[in-house]
Design an enzyme around this catalytic site. Sequence first.
Site, PDB file in Angstrom:
ATOM      1  CB  CYS A 138      -0.943  -0.015   1.196  1.00  0.00           C
ATOM      2  SG  CYS A 138      -2.018  -1.459   1.208  1.00  0.00           S
TER       3      CYS A 138
ATOM      4  CG  HIS B 167      -1.609   4.536   5.329  1.00  0.00           C
ATOM      5  ND1 HIS B 167      -1.584   4.356   3.962  1.00  0.00           N
ATOM      6  CD2 HIS B 167      -1.755   3.287   5.867  1.00  0.00           C
ATOM      7  CE1 HIS B 167      -1.703   3.072   3.675  1.00  0.00           C
ATOM      8  NE2 HIS B 167      -1.827   2.399   4.816  1.00  0.00           N
TER       9      HIS B 167
ATOM     10  CD  GLU C  40      -1.109   7.848   9.321  1.00  0.00           C
ATOM     11  OE1 GLU C  40      -0.736   8.648   8.428  1.00  0.00           O
ATOM     12  OE2 GLU C  40      -2.092   7.091   9.186  1.00  0.00           O
TER      13      GLU C  40
ATOM     14  CE  LYS D 276      -5.405   4.509   2.392  1.00  0.00           C
ATOM     15  NZ  LYS D 276      -4.492   5.625   2.710  1.00  0.00           N
TER      16      LYS D 276
ATOM     17  CG  HIS E  91      -6.395   1.024   1.524  1.00  0.00           C
ATOM     18  ND1 HIS E  91      -5.470   1.668   0.725  1.00  0.00           N
ATOM     19  CD2 HIS E  91      -5.666   0.355   2.471  1.00  0.00           C
ATOM     20  CE1 HIS E  91      -4.251   1.397   1.167  1.00  0.00           C
ATOM     21  NE2 HIS E  91      -4.355   0.614   2.216  1.00  0.00           N
TER      22      HIS E  91
ATOM     23  CG  PHE F 131       0.006  -5.838   4.384  1.00  0.00           C
ATOM     24  CD1 PHE F 131      -0.413  -5.026   5.411  1.00  0.00           C
ATOM     25  CD2 PHE F 131      -0.874  -6.794   3.903  1.00  0.00           C
ATOM     26  CE1 PHE F 131      -1.680  -5.141   5.958  1.00  0.00           C
ATOM     27  CE2 PHE F 131      -2.151  -6.929   4.433  1.00  0.00           C
ATOM     28  CZ  PHE F 131      -2.557  -6.108   5.465  1.00  0.00           C
TER      29      PHE F 131
END
Length: 411
Positions: free
Chosen positions: A162, A302, A313, A334, A339, A400
């Site tokens: 991502c 994010h 985050e 998002k 996403h 990831f």
Amino acid sequence: MNVVVTGLGTTSPLGGDVASTWEAALAGRSGVRTLENDWAEKYGVPVTFAGQLVVQPSEVLSRPETKRMDPSAQMAIVAAREAWADAGFGEDGVDPDRLGSIVSSGIGGVWTMLTAWDTVRDRGAARVLPLTVPMLMPNSPTAYVSLEFKARAGSHSPVSACASGAEAIGMGFEMIQSGRADVVICGGTEAAIHPLPLSAFAAMQALSKRNDDPQGASRPYDVSRDGFVMGEGAGVLILESEEHAKARGARVYAHVLGVGMTADAHHIAAPEPNGAGQTKAMELSLERAGLTTADVAHVNAHATSTPVGDMIEARGIRALLGSHADQVLLSATKSMTGHLLGGAGALESVFTVKALETRQAPPTINVTEPDPELQVDLVRDTPRALPAGQIAAINNSFGFGGHNVALVFGA
């Protein structure tokens, strides 16, 4: 060498181009809806909604183009053509030897691969399309962009889950700074709304399962958040050396000031609990930009809407900015788009650049009860004004495998 943004392009769950996408984002509209298919009944897929494109590539591209490209490459071409036209290159264009292409995907041609396997299983190997490999390979989108615009300085496709789209933009920035290119077409794309990825992410407990409330499912920083919503689309930026842009009289949206990239080296899927790698990426991006935290006015986070990831985050942003975080506007877009995986960092870079251009931080929707741990000013429901003068904005993307990318834009 200074690097500027001179063109923007996208196709997204909010619109078929930048103008419609940005308008919808400022209006706080959701691009998430129930999928019109029988996957739940046929395969037992537990999630029945996603952020699908408003305008399908088949409505824009020719039939021969759609037949030879996976949907991920189709989306990339649509966004790249818009960005190229937006940058205003004339008939002479750009010296091909000074033009680069860096367009990433986190998953690649999953539709092509799985459709080809269905063909092998049901109809035999002889019926597989000859273009299957060029369509399914994860570098297919950047290869087609390179072919389209004759980009010969280099064509690359970093695959970092991502964080892929943001990493492509960071590499484009570095490609120009190193002197390899004058102009780079860069961004990310993803077309993974397919029963297999949906089933796999659901098995990881990563997806929201609010099938009865699709538009309210992506809820970054809300206490009731229960996972991310799958989205699809592409975002493309035209990066250019400032010298080259000035020589041709190009309009400049913003400057790319810095990039920070780190790796958690912690877990294949979970972020490092203290967010040290994320914070370090942000620190490096500001250091490379020659800025201090006081220069930051906006962060596009994010913020995927996962119970654990969002607050890691948020704590990292607070740790980085300290008390200045009280003057920084945080957006989690998002909540509206879902996403886009490998396309997320690119689309959100488009949002970050537009926020600087228009001096409006886009809203975060669906946050009815903010997490009490949140210590950054979250823009909710309606856009908020950004200050005049020279300001900077950070766009965060994490993936990831522990990939962390922070981009700093300024205007």
